[in-house]
Design a protein around this motif. Structure first.
Motif, PDB file in Angstrom:
ATOM      1  N   ASN A 237      46.508 103.327  63.961  1.00 39.44           N
ATOM      2  CA  ASN A 237      47.809 103.766  63.450  1.00 39.44           C
ATOM      3  C   ASN A 237      48.896 102.741  63.732  1.00 39.44           C
ATOM      4  OD1 ASN A 237      47.015 106.100  62.266  1.00 39.44           O
ATOM      5  ND2 ASN A 237      47.456 107.395  64.043  1.00 39.44           N
ATOM      6  N   LYS A 238      48.815 102.129  64.915  1.00 35.41           N
ATOM      7  CA  LYS A 238      49.808 101.097  65.253  1.00 35.41           C
ATOM      8  C   LYS A 238      49.683  99.914  64.288  1.00 35.41           C
ATOM      9  CE  LYS A 238      50.928 101.233  70.182  1.00 35.41           C
ATOM     10  NZ  LYS A 238      50.771 100.455  71.419  1.00 35.41           N
TER      11      LYS A 238
ATOM     12  N   ALA B  13      51.065 100.902  61.053  1.00 34.16           N
ATOM     13  CA  ALA B  13      52.531 100.978  61.141  1.00 34.16           C
ATOM     14  C   ALA B  13      53.138  99.615  60.851  1.00 34.16           C
ATOM     15  CB  ALA B  13      52.957 101.477  62.515  1.00 34.16           C
TER      16      ALA B  13
ATOM     17  N   SER C 124      52.359 106.534  60.947  1.00 26.22           N
ATOM     18  CA  SER C 124      52.811 105.209  61.369  1.00 26.22           C
ATOM     19  C   SER C 124      54.062 105.305  62.232  1.00 26.22           C
ATOM     20  CB  SER C 124      53.125 104.341  60.148  1.00 26.22           C
ATOM     21  OG  SER C 124      51.969 104.175  59.373  1.00 26.22           O
ATOM     22  N   ILE C 125      55.016 106.118  61.811  1.00 26.97           N
ATOM     23  CA  ILE C 125      56.261 106.231  62.569  1.00 26.97           C
ATOM     24  C   ILE C 125      55.965 106.806  63.959  1.00 26.97           C
ATOM     25  CG2 ILE C 125      58.540 107.343  62.679  1.00 26.97           C
ATOM     26  CD1 ILE C 125      58.429 107.426  59.554  1.00 26.97           C
TER      27      ILE C 125
END
Ligand code: ADP
Ligand code: MG
Length: 614
Positions: A13-14, A17, A102-103
């Protein structure tokens, strides 16, 4: 033992992002787009420190159901499509299901949301992708996101953040763009406790433009309204006066989505081509409605780029939409004598070397100065103040003057849709400095630059004939012989038909020379030589693969040379000819290089000048 592992969800996910969330403005873009997809009628955005420490987005949309609040933050979690078939017909702004994941991976996120059919809402807090708290809460229908400490756990990203004010500027820009694409929604941006943006949300694009750019811009735009079988194009196109030196004032939308598109931008440029100086870009806001099947929005994670199935058609439609808006409404420019600021930046095209352009500009500048001695603000390209010049500064010898081509009545024969005699019905006051024609109607004095106007007339006549395959050639009494290089000879041999069509008829004359027998205009031999060599130079240095594409540029060049020059005394008949020819033009208001051909000074302006009124 193998070295490859599958990354855990948090890490992936990072990484994701990194693609979607580049700066605080990207967070806001994603959250606001979600609010729009949720059918919100009003969206409020509050930021502190350019959004780095605090972002709050509140909407009155559908809200998120109790069962969905947690899953909404999973990667590829979306309510907007069900399977890959739906990708063909996307009508929402979001669909990739990765923004919230992502956030939440790179900040602390709090979400409060309630749907219509529940009497309580949900609160969830997630930090660095980990759920910290979920509970029921009391709140109005709709959704509020609070994002704190963006990039707190991705120092590399954090380092690239700019100053607070710069990040706030990006945010304000993206909200303006989204607001222009959604005039039915009221947007409010509060930055460090002060309202920076507030749009009315009354579904009127012009009032949205007014609220974002102010009165000056909003009162200088033409409406774009276009509809063919495939595309419906709407919006506003700025008058040449409010054009800028970059494209920041251009906002393009497809089905309400703010996008960047070289294709659409170049169609707009083409439509404005002869209305604007080089290196000036028009203000424009335009939305194209098209069947979602004909566009692919899934080209880039930020969804700012899209692909069209038929680019040619898009180009053509945008061109006509904008061009029609300009032609139907373009008007004589109003000059305010004490404010006239013109930055005549000469461009590096072939025309620059034509002293007719240079000379004209000096003429115009000195003219403005003469009219307003104390308040002169007209800038020369080199920004030095102009010396005061007396009324007639350039004296062309008598024999040169008689060499100038006569004004012909050709266009008078041309059929015209414009019934009104916009110019020829006006009273002729006279000619000043043998360069400007003064006219008068009930409320204005109109000033025509005779060279610029005749240049426009000549250009349009030549262009029309060229496009109608009519002969442009005018035979020379004494043909001119040119020595050519091998490269030039090859080019001229290979493009004989094209030059023929343009009115340049020549044949080989032995020993690397050619003899030129006709040109598209009447002129003395030295002008003929100059124009022909310029055209040859231009096509030899051209990058276009197909030289026939350069006909327009060549016709500009010819028109500039063949047109009546400044400093030529004109008789009454000649002036009348120019006026009736102007009446027949599609665009009589700018010369082919985009400089104005006619400006007006209102009676009111004159009265102010003489302090008859204050
Ligand atoms: P996408 O917008 O691509 O579907 P997101 O990660 O941005 O993915 O959002 C995930 C889901 O969360 C959305 O599909 C939507 O159902 C829900 N959602 C997010 N924001 C809102 C909002 N402001 N109002 C209602 N639902 C929302
Ligand atoms: Mg989204």
């Amino acid at each position: 033992m193998g070295k490859i592992i599958i990354l855990d969800e948090n890490t992936s996910n990072k990484i994701a992002a990194g693609e979607v969330i580049e700066k605080p403005a990207s967070v806001i873009k994603e959250l606001v787009e979600n609010s729009i997809d949720a059918g919100a009628g009003s969206i409020s955005i509050e930021i502190k420190n350019g959004g780095i420490s605090f972002i709050k987005v509140t909407d009155n949309g559908s809200g998120i159901d109790e069962d969905d609040v947690e899953i909404a933050f999973e990667r590829h979690a979306t309510s907007k499509i069900r399977n890959s078939n739906d990708l063909e017909t996307i009508s929402t702004l979001g669909f990739r299901g990765e923004a919230l994941a992502s956030i939440a991976a790179v900040a602390t996120v709090e979400l409060t949301s309630r749907v219509q059919n529940k009497n309580y809402g949900m609160y969830i807090k997630i930090q660095g992708g980990i759920v910290k708290e979920v509970r029921q809460t009391g709140c109005p229908v709709g959704t509020t996101f609070i994002i704190r400490d963006l990039f707190y756990n991705t120092p590399a990203r954090f380092k690239f953040l700019k100053k607070d004010a710069t990040e706030a500027g990006y945010i304000s820009d993206i909200i303006s763009r989204v607001a222009l694409g959604n005039p039915q929604i009221s947007f409010r941006l509060i930055s460090n406790n002060a309202t920076a943006i507030h749009t009315p949300g009354n579904n009127d694009l012009l009032s949205t433009i007014f609220s974002l750019y102010g009165k000056e811009i909003a009162s200088n735009v033409y409406e774009i309204k276009y509809n063919d079988n495939k595309f419906k194009i709407s919006g506003y196109a700025g008058k040449p006066e409010i054009s800028r030196a970059n494209r920041n004032h251009q906002s393009l939308y497809v089905n309400g989505r703010y996008i960047r598109s070289k294709l659409i931008t170049s169609a707009i440029d083409e439509a404005y081509k002869t209305f604007l100086l080089k290196n000036k870009y028009p203000f424009i806001v335009t939305n194209m409605e098209v069947n979602p099947m004909l566009v692919d929005v899934n080209v880039h994670p930020t969804k700012m780029e899209i692909r069209f199935s038929d680019e040619q058609e898009v180009f053509r439609s945008v061109y006509h939409a904008v061009h029609n808006a300009l032609l139907s409404k373009t008007d004589v420019r109003n000059v305010t004598l004490n404010q006239e600021k013109q930055d005549f930046k000469l461009h590096e095209s072939m025309y620059q070397k034509h002293n007719c352009v240079q000379q004209d500009i000096v003429q115009r500048n000195s003219y403005v100065q003469d009219m307003t001695p104390e308040t002169y603000t007209c800038k020369k390209p080199n920004t030095e103040p102009l010396p005061k010049i007396s009324a007639v500064q350039v004296n062309i010898p008598e024999d040169k003057i008689s060499d100038q081509p006569e004004v012909s009545g050709v266009i008078q024969e041309a059929e015209t849709e414009k019934a009104e005699k916009q110019f020829s019905n006006l009273k002729i006051v006279g000619q000043a400095f043998s360069t400007y024609i003064f006219l008068q109607d009930s409320d204005n004095v109109l000033i025509i630059d005779q060279h610029a106007a005749h240049e426009r007339i000549t250009y349009e006549t030549l262009r029309k004939k060229y496009l109608n395959n009519e002969a442009l050639s005018q035979y020379l009494l004494s043909p001119v012989v040119f020595d050519m290089t091998n490269q030039e000879l090859n080019l001229l041999e290979g493009s004989k038909d094209f030059f023929d069509k343009l009115g340049f008829i020549y044949e080989s004359f032995g020993n690397n020379s050619i003899i030129l027998r006709s040109v598209p205009f009447s002129a003395d031999n030295s002008t003929v030589k100059e124009v022909f060599l310029d055209v040859v130079d231009y096509v030899t240095s051209m990058e276009k693969a197909d030289i026939t594409e350069s006909y327009d540029d060549i016709l500009y060049n010819v028109a500039c040379k063949a047109a009546i020059k400044a400093n030529k005394w004109l008789g009454d008949m000649e002036i009348r000819n120019i006026l009736s020819e102007l009446d027949c033009l599609e665009n009589p208001y700018t010369c082919p290089h985009g400089r104005p051909t006619v400006v007006k000074v209102t009676r009111l302006e004159l009265e102010k000048m003489f302090k008859r009124i204050l």
